[in-house]
Design an enzyme around this catalytic site. Structure first.
Site, PDB file in Angstrom:
ATOM      1  N   ARG A 110       0.857  -1.184   0.000  1.00  0.00           N
ATOM      2  CA  ARG A 110       0.000   0.000   0.000  1.00  0.00           C
ATOM      3  C   ARG A 110       0.896   1.239   0.000  1.00  0.00           C
ATOM      4  NH1 ARG A 110      -3.660  -2.793  -1.236  1.00  0.00           N
ATOM      5  NH2 ARG A 110      -5.760  -2.905  -0.363  1.00  0.00           N
TER       6      ARG A 110
ATOM      7  N   GLU B  43      -4.353   7.393  -5.117  1.00  0.00           N
ATOM      8  CA  GLU B  43      -4.564   6.687  -6.390  1.00  0.00           C
ATOM      9  C   GLU B  43      -5.858   7.181  -7.012  1.00  0.00           C
ATOM     10  OE1 GLU B  43      -4.371   2.485  -5.507  1.00  0.00           O
ATOM     11  OE2 GLU B  43      -2.267   2.610  -4.910  1.00  0.00           O
TER      12      GLU B  43
ATOM     13  N   HIS C  41      -1.587  -0.111  -9.472  1.00  0.00           N
ATOM     14  CA  HIS C  41      -2.211  -1.013  -8.492  1.00  0.00           C
ATOM     15  C   HIS C  41      -2.758  -2.275  -9.190  1.00  0.00           C
ATOM     16  CE1 HIS C  41      -4.162  -1.002  -4.257  1.00  0.00           C
ATOM     17  NE2 HIS C  41      -3.967  -2.240  -4.667  1.00  0.00           N
TER      18      HIS C  41
HETATM   19  C1  DGY Z   1      -5.946  -6.037  -2.328  1.00  0.00           C
HETATM   20  O1  DGY Z   1      -6.702  -6.992  -2.558  1.00  0.00           O
HETATM   21  O2  DGY Z   1      -5.916  -5.492  -1.229  1.00  0.00           O
HETATM   22  C2  DGY Z   1      -5.046  -5.588  -3.424  1.00  0.00           C
HETATM   23  O3  DGY Z   1      -4.426  -4.399  -3.156  1.00  0.00           O
HETATM   24  C3  DGY Z   1      -5.785  -5.522  -4.740  1.00  0.00           C
HETATM   25  O4  DGY Z   1      -5.892  -6.806  -5.162  1.00  0.00           O
END
Ligand code: DGY
Length: 324
Positions: A235, A264, A283
Protein backbone atom coordinates in the site's frame (compact mmCIF):
# COMPACT_ATOMS: atom_id res chain seq x y z
CA UNK A 1 -35.77 -11.02 -0.01
CA UNK A 2 -32.76 -9.34 1.64
CA UNK A 3 -31.32 -6.38 -0.24
CA UNK A 4 -27.63 -6.12 -1.19
CA UNK A 5 -25.74 -3.36 -2.96
CA UNK A 6 -22.69 -4.28 -5.06
CA UNK A 7 -20.51 -1.25 -5.76
CA UNK A 8 -19.13 -2.74 -8.98
CA UNK A 9 -19.69 -5.33 -11.66
CA UNK A 10 -17.42 -8.30 -10.96
CA UNK A 11 -15.55 -10.74 -13.18
CA UNK A 12 -16.90 -14.25 -13.76
CA UNK A 13 -20.30 -15.44 -12.59
CA UNK A 14 -19.98 -14.14 -9.01
CA UNK A 15 -22.79 -11.59 -9.14
CA UNK A 16 -25.22 -13.94 -10.86
CA UNK A 17 -24.62 -16.41 -8.03
CA UNK A 18 -25.18 -13.65 -5.48
CA UNK A 19 -28.40 -12.57 -7.21
CA UNK A 20 -29.90 -16.01 -6.42
CA UNK A 21 -29.68 -15.18 -2.71
CA UNK A 22 -30.84 -11.58 -2.50
CA UNK A 23 -32.37 -8.61 -4.23
CA UNK A 24 -29.23 -7.24 -5.85
CA UNK A 25 -28.62 -3.63 -6.84
CA UNK A 26 -25.35 -3.15 -8.78
CA UNK A 27 -23.41 0.03 -9.57
CA UNK A 28 -22.80 -0.33 -13.31
CA UNK A 29 -20.20 2.37 -13.92
CA UNK A 30 -16.42 1.74 -13.87
CA UNK A 31 -16.00 4.95 -11.80
CA UNK A 32 -16.32 4.41 -8.05
CA UNK A 33 -19.78 5.17 -6.70
CA UNK A 34 -19.74 8.67 -5.09
CA UNK A 35 -20.13 8.42 -1.31
CA UNK A 36 -23.46 10.30 -1.17
CA UNK A 37 -24.93 7.91 -3.75
CA UNK A 38 -23.44 4.93 -1.92
CA UNK A 39 -25.17 6.06 1.26
CA UNK A 40 -28.51 6.49 -0.57
CA UNK A 41 -28.31 3.16 -2.40
CA UNK A 42 -27.46 1.39 0.89
CA UNK A 43 -30.70 2.51 2.57
CA UNK A 44 -32.70 -0.64 3.31
CA UNK A 45 -29.77 -2.89 2.33
CA UNK A 46 -28.46 -5.60 4.66
CA UNK A 47 -25.38 -6.33 2.58
CA UNK A 48 -22.65 -4.39 0.83
CA UNK A 49 -20.15 -5.84 -1.60
CA UNK A 50 -17.42 -3.24 -2.11
CA UNK A 51 -14.02 -2.60 -3.65
CA UNK A 52 -10.92 -0.95 -2.18
CA UNK A 53 -11.94 2.27 -3.96
CA UNK A 54 -15.01 2.66 -1.70
CA UNK A 55 -14.41 4.47 1.58
CA UNK A 56 -16.49 2.69 4.21
CA UNK A 57 -16.06 5.10 7.09
CA UNK A 58 -17.81 5.49 10.44
CA UNK A 59 -20.09 8.20 9.07
CA UNK A 60 -21.34 5.98 6.25
CA UNK A 61 -21.78 3.02 8.58
CA UNK A 62 -23.77 5.15 11.03
CA UNK A 63 -25.97 6.41 8.17
CA UNK A 64 -26.90 2.85 7.12
CA UNK A 65 -28.88 1.36 10.02
CA UNK A 66 -30.00 -1.75 8.10
CA UNK A 67 -26.43 -2.73 7.15
CA UNK A 68 -25.27 -5.97 8.77
CA UNK A 69 -22.83 -7.51 6.25
CA UNK A 70 -19.83 -6.01 4.40
CA UNK A 71 -17.66 -7.97 2.00
CA UNK A 72 -14.72 -6.39 0.19
CA UNK A 73 -13.17 -7.83 -2.96
CA UNK A 74 -9.67 -7.16 -1.64
CA UNK A 75 -7.28 -8.56 0.90
CA UNK A 76 -6.40 -5.09 2.22
CA UNK A 77 -9.14 -3.44 4.27
CA UNK A 78 -7.58 -0.07 5.03
CA UNK A 79 -10.52 1.55 3.18
CA UNK A 80 -12.91 0.29 5.86
CA UNK A 81 -13.37 1.56 9.41
CA UNK A 82 -13.06 -1.84 11.04
CA UNK A 83 -13.76 -0.60 14.57
CA UNK A 84 -17.00 1.02 13.46
CA UNK A 85 -18.15 -2.22 11.81
CA UNK A 86 -17.09 -4.41 14.72
CA UNK A 87 -18.80 -2.03 17.15
CA UNK A 88 -22.06 -2.70 15.29
CA UNK A 89 -21.38 -6.47 15.16
CA UNK A 90 -21.03 -6.34 11.35
CA UNK A 91 -18.70 -8.98 9.86
CA UNK A 92 -16.20 -7.79 7.26
CA UNK A 93 -15.18 -10.29 4.59
CA UNK A 94 -11.98 -10.05 2.54
CA UNK A 95 -10.13 -12.15 -0.04
CA UNK A 96 -6.76 -13.39 1.23
CA UNK A 97 -4.99 -16.41 -0.23
CA UNK A 98 -6.36 -16.35 -3.77
CA UNK A 99 -4.20 -13.39 -4.85
CA UNK A 100 -0.92 -14.43 -3.22
CA UNK A 101 0.89 -15.90 -6.24
CA UNK A 102 -0.31 -13.25 -8.66
CA UNK A 103 0.86 -10.43 -6.38
CA UNK A 104 4.19 -12.16 -5.72
CA UNK A 105 4.67 -12.49 -9.50
CA UNK A 106 4.21 -8.74 -9.91
CA UNK A 107 6.70 -8.02 -7.13
CA UNK A 108 9.30 -10.11 -9.00
CA UNK A 109 8.35 -8.47 -12.29
CA UNK A 110 8.92 -5.02 -10.79
CA UNK A 111 12.15 -6.16 -9.14
CA UNK A 112 13.53 -7.44 -12.44
CA UNK A 113 12.24 -4.50 -14.47
CA UNK A 114 13.72 -1.97 -12.04
CA UNK A 115 17.03 -3.81 -11.62
CA UNK A 116 17.50 -4.36 -15.36
CA UNK A 117 16.01 -0.98 -16.38
CA UNK A 118 13.52 -2.60 -18.73
CA UNK A 119 11.03 0.30 -19.13
CA UNK A 120 13.90 2.77 -19.59
CA UNK A 121 15.40 0.56 -22.32
CA UNK A 122 11.97 0.13 -23.92
CA UNK A 123 11.50 3.92 -24.11
CA UNK A 124 15.00 4.27 -25.57
CA UNK A 125 14.22 1.89 -28.43
CA UNK A 126 10.71 3.22 -29.15
CA UNK A 127 11.75 6.86 -29.10
CA UNK A 128 14.40 6.28 -31.80
CA UNK A 129 17.28 7.11 -29.46
CA UNK A 130 19.18 3.90 -30.34
CA UNK A 131 22.02 5.52 -32.24
CA UNK A 132 23.51 3.62 -35.22
CA UNK A 133 26.84 5.27 -34.32
CA UNK A 134 26.77 3.51 -30.92
CA UNK A 135 24.74 0.31 -31.42
CA UNK A 136 26.16 -1.60 -28.46
CA UNK A 137 28.50 -0.62 -25.67
CA UNK A 138 29.63 -2.42 -22.52
CA UNK A 139 28.14 0.38 -20.39
CA UNK A 140 24.78 0.49 -22.15
CA UNK A 141 21.83 0.09 -19.75
CA UNK A 142 23.80 -1.83 -17.19
CA UNK A 143 21.71 -2.80 -14.20
CA UNK A 144 21.85 -5.10 -11.18
CA UNK A 145 21.68 -8.88 -10.90
CA UNK A 146 19.16 -10.59 -8.68
CA UNK A 147 21.36 -13.69 -8.51
CA UNK A 148 23.65 -13.49 -5.50
CA UNK A 149 21.95 -10.33 -4.19
CA UNK A 150 20.24 -10.07 -0.79
CA UNK A 151 16.48 -9.61 -0.71
CA UNK A 152 14.93 -8.07 2.40
CA UNK A 153 11.23 -8.82 2.81
CA UNK A 154 9.30 -6.41 5.02
CA UNK A 155 6.32 -8.51 6.11
CA UNK A 156 6.49 -12.31 6.08
CA UNK A 157 2.82 -13.03 5.48
CA UNK A 158 1.59 -15.20 2.62
CA UNK A 159 2.68 -12.77 -0.13
CA UNK A 160 6.08 -12.13 1.46
CA UNK A 161 6.62 -15.89 1.69
CA UNK A 162 5.58 -16.42 -1.96
CA UNK A 163 8.11 -13.74 -2.97
CA UNK A 164 10.76 -15.57 -0.91
CA UNK A 165 10.06 -18.84 -2.79
CA UNK A 166 10.42 -17.09 -6.15
CA UNK A 167 13.54 -15.17 -5.11
CA UNK A 168 15.17 -18.41 -3.89
CA UNK A 169 14.86 -19.64 -7.48
CA UNK A 170 16.88 -16.63 -8.60
CA UNK A 171 19.64 -17.52 -6.17
CA UNK A 172 18.99 -14.62 -3.80
CA UNK A 173 19.93 -14.58 -0.12
CA UNK A 174 16.73 -14.08 1.86
CA UNK A 175 16.26 -11.83 4.87
CA UNK A 176 12.98 -10.92 6.47
CA UNK A 177 11.32 -8.81 9.11
CA UNK A 178 7.83 -9.21 10.53
CA UNK A 179 5.95 -7.16 13.12
CA UNK A 180 5.26 -10.25 15.19
CA UNK A 181 8.16 -12.73 15.17
CA UNK A 182 7.69 -15.33 12.41
CA UNK A 183 10.08 -18.08 11.26
CA UNK A 184 9.98 -18.88 7.54
CA UNK A 185 12.21 -21.70 6.23
CA UNK A 186 15.09 -20.31 4.19
CA UNK A 187 14.54 -16.74 5.40
CA UNK A 188 16.82 -15.27 8.08
CA UNK A 189 14.88 -12.83 10.26
CA UNK A 190 16.55 -9.60 11.34
CA UNK A 191 15.64 -6.39 13.15
CA UNK A 192 14.07 -3.73 10.93
CA UNK A 193 17.09 -1.39 10.78
CA UNK A 194 19.51 -4.28 10.16
CA UNK A 195 17.32 -5.54 7.32
CA UNK A 196 17.27 -2.11 5.68
CA UNK A 197 21.05 -1.81 5.95
CA UNK A 198 21.73 -5.26 4.45
CA UNK A 199 19.18 -5.63 1.66
CA UNK A 200 20.17 -5.01 -1.98
CA UNK A 201 16.48 -5.38 -2.81
CA UNK A 202 13.72 -4.48 -0.38
CA UNK A 203 10.17 -5.74 -0.93
CA UNK A 204 7.34 -4.12 1.06
CA UNK A 205 4.62 -6.62 1.97
CA UNK A 206 2.89 -5.49 5.15
CA UNK A 207 -0.76 -4.46 5.42
CA UNK A 208 -1.42 -0.74 5.84
CA UNK A 209 -2.50 -0.12 9.44
CA UNK A 210 -1.88 2.77 11.84
CA UNK A 211 1.30 0.87 12.92
CA UNK A 212 2.72 0.52 9.41
CA UNK A 213 1.73 3.94 8.09
CA UNK A 214 4.99 5.60 6.94
CA UNK A 215 7.01 2.56 8.09
CA UNK A 216 9.40 3.31 5.22
CA UNK A 217 9.61 6.98 6.16
CA UNK A 218 12.50 9.37 5.56
CA UNK A 219 14.73 7.88 8.28
CA UNK A 220 14.12 4.30 7.17
CA UNK A 221 14.85 5.17 3.54
CA UNK A 222 18.04 6.94 4.64
CA UNK A 223 18.98 3.73 6.47
CA UNK A 224 18.68 1.55 3.34
CA UNK A 225 21.80 0.11 1.79
CA UNK A 226 23.25 2.53 -0.77
CA UNK A 227 22.35 1.44 -4.30
CA UNK A 228 19.41 -0.72 -3.18
CA UNK A 229 16.18 -1.30 -5.14
CA UNK A 230 12.83 -0.84 -3.36
CA UNK A 231 9.65 -2.58 -4.52
CA UNK A 232 6.23 -1.79 -3.07
CA UNK A 233 3.24 -3.94 -3.96
CA UNK A 234 1.48 -3.47 -0.58
CA UNK A 235 0.00 0.00 0.00
CA UNK A 236 1.19 3.51 -0.77
CA UNK A 237 0.86 4.98 2.72
CA UNK A 238 3.61 2.66 3.96
CA UNK A 239 6.38 4.40 1.98
CA UNK A 240 7.17 8.14 2.08
CA UNK A 241 7.03 8.90 -1.67
CA UNK A 242 8.80 12.26 -1.37
CA UNK A 243 11.73 10.75 0.56
CA UNK A 244 11.87 7.83 -1.88
CA UNK A 245 11.91 10.17 -4.88
CA UNK A 246 14.73 12.23 -3.34
CA UNK A 247 16.82 9.11 -2.63
CA UNK A 248 16.29 7.92 -6.23
CA UNK A 249 17.03 11.32 -7.76
CA UNK A 250 20.24 11.65 -5.73
CA UNK A 251 21.33 8.11 -6.70
CA UNK A 252 21.34 6.91 -3.06
CA UNK A 253 18.95 4.19 -4.21
CA UNK A 254 19.46 2.55 -7.60
CA UNK A 255 15.82 2.09 -8.61
CA UNK A 256 12.29 1.36 -7.42
CA UNK A 257 9.23 -0.55 -8.58
CA UNK A 258 5.99 0.93 -7.31
CA UNK A 259 2.49 -0.49 -7.82
CA UNK A 260 0.70 1.37 -5.01
CA UNK A 261 0.58 5.05 -4.08
CA UNK A 262 -0.51 7.24 -1.21
CA UNK A 263 -3.13 8.75 -3.58
CA UNK A 264 -4.56 6.69 -6.39
CA UNK A 265 -4.72 7.57 -9.20
CA UNK A 266 -1.39 9.40 -8.79
CA UNK A 267 -1.57 13.15 -9.06
CA UNK A 268 0.37 14.80 -11.91
CA UNK A 269 2.84 16.32 -9.43
CA UNK A 270 3.71 13.01 -7.76
CA UNK A 271 7.52 13.22 -7.36
CA UNK A 272 8.05 9.67 -8.65
CA UNK A 273 6.55 10.39 -12.07
CA UNK A 274 9.52 12.32 -13.46
CA UNK A 275 12.21 9.80 -12.48
CA UNK A 276 13.69 7.44 -15.08
CA UNK A 277 14.75 4.87 -12.47
CA UNK A 278 11.25 4.07 -11.20
CA UNK A 279 8.98 1.45 -12.73
CA UNK A 280 5.36 2.38 -12.11
CA UNK A 281 2.12 0.38 -12.28
CA UNK A 282 -1.49 1.36 -11.43
CA UNK A 283 -2.21 -1.01 -8.49
CA UNK A 284 -2.26 -4.21 -10.58
CA UNK A 285 -0.75 -6.69 -8.08
CA UNK A 286 -3.72 -9.08 -8.29
CA UNK A 287 -4.59 -8.32 -11.91
CA UNK A 288 -4.76 -11.67 -13.65
CA UNK A 289 -8.08 -12.90 -15.05
CA UNK A 290 -8.04 -16.07 -12.95
CA UNK A 291 -7.17 -14.29 -9.72
CA UNK A 292 -9.70 -11.53 -10.17
CA UNK A 293 -12.40 -14.17 -10.77
CA UNK A 294 -11.29 -16.02 -7.64
CA UNK A 295 -11.35 -12.80 -5.60
CA UNK A 296 -14.87 -12.02 -6.85
CA UNK A 297 -15.99 -15.58 -6.05
CA UNK A 298 -14.59 -15.42 -2.51
CA UNK A 299 -16.10 -11.98 -1.87
CA UNK A 300 -19.48 -13.35 -2.94
CA UNK A 301 -19.03 -16.56 -0.91
CA UNK A 302 -18.45 -14.35 2.15
CA UNK A 303 -21.63 -12.41 1.46
CA UNK A 304 -23.80 -15.45 0.74
CA UNK A 305 -22.63 -17.19 3.92
CA UNK A 306 -23.52 -14.12 5.98
CA UNK A 307 -26.92 -13.77 4.28
CA UNK A 308 -27.63 -17.36 5.35
CA UNK A 309 -26.65 -16.52 8.94
CA UNK A 310 -23.41 -18.52 8.66
CA UNK A 311 -19.80 -17.51 9.34
CA UNK A 312 -18.00 -15.92 6.41
CA UNK A 313 -15.26 -18.22 5.05
CA UNK A 314 -12.83 -15.27 5.30
CA UNK A 315 -13.73 -12.79 8.01
CA UNK A 316 -11.43 -9.97 9.16
CA UNK A 317 -13.23 -9.45 12.50
CA UNK A 318 -14.38 -12.92 13.64
CA UNK A 319 -14.95 -11.53 17.12
CA UNK A 320 -18.40 -10.46 15.88
CA UNK A 321 -19.29 -14.15 15.89
CA UNK A 322 -18.81 -14.48 19.66
CA UNK A 323 -22.56 -15.12 19.99
CA UNK A 324 -22.89 -17.56 17.03
C1 DGY B 1 -5.95 -6.04 -2.33
O1 DGY B 1 -6.70 -6.99 -2.56
O2 DGY B 1 -5.92 -5.49 -1.23
C2 DGY B 1 -5.05 -5.59 -3.42
O3 DGY B 1 -4.43 -4.40 -3.16
C3 DGY B 1 -5.79 -5.52 -4.74
O4 DGY B 1 -5.89 -6.81 -5.16
Amino acid sequence: MKKVFASSRLPGDALSRLAQHCELDTWESDSPVPSAILRDRLQGCEGLLCLLTNRIDAELIAACPSLRIVSSMSVGVDHVDLDALTGRGIPLGNTPGVLVDTTADLALALMLAAARRVPEADRFVREGRWDPAAPWHPDMFVGRDLTGATLGIVGLGAIGQAIARRAAGFGMRLLGWNRSPRQVPGVQTLGFEELLAEADFLSVNVALTPDTHNLLGRDAIAGMKPGAVLVNTARGGIVDEQALAEALAEGRLFAAGVDVFSREPVEPDNPLLGLPNVVLAPHIGSASQRTRERMAALAVDNLIAALKGERMPQCVNPEVYASL
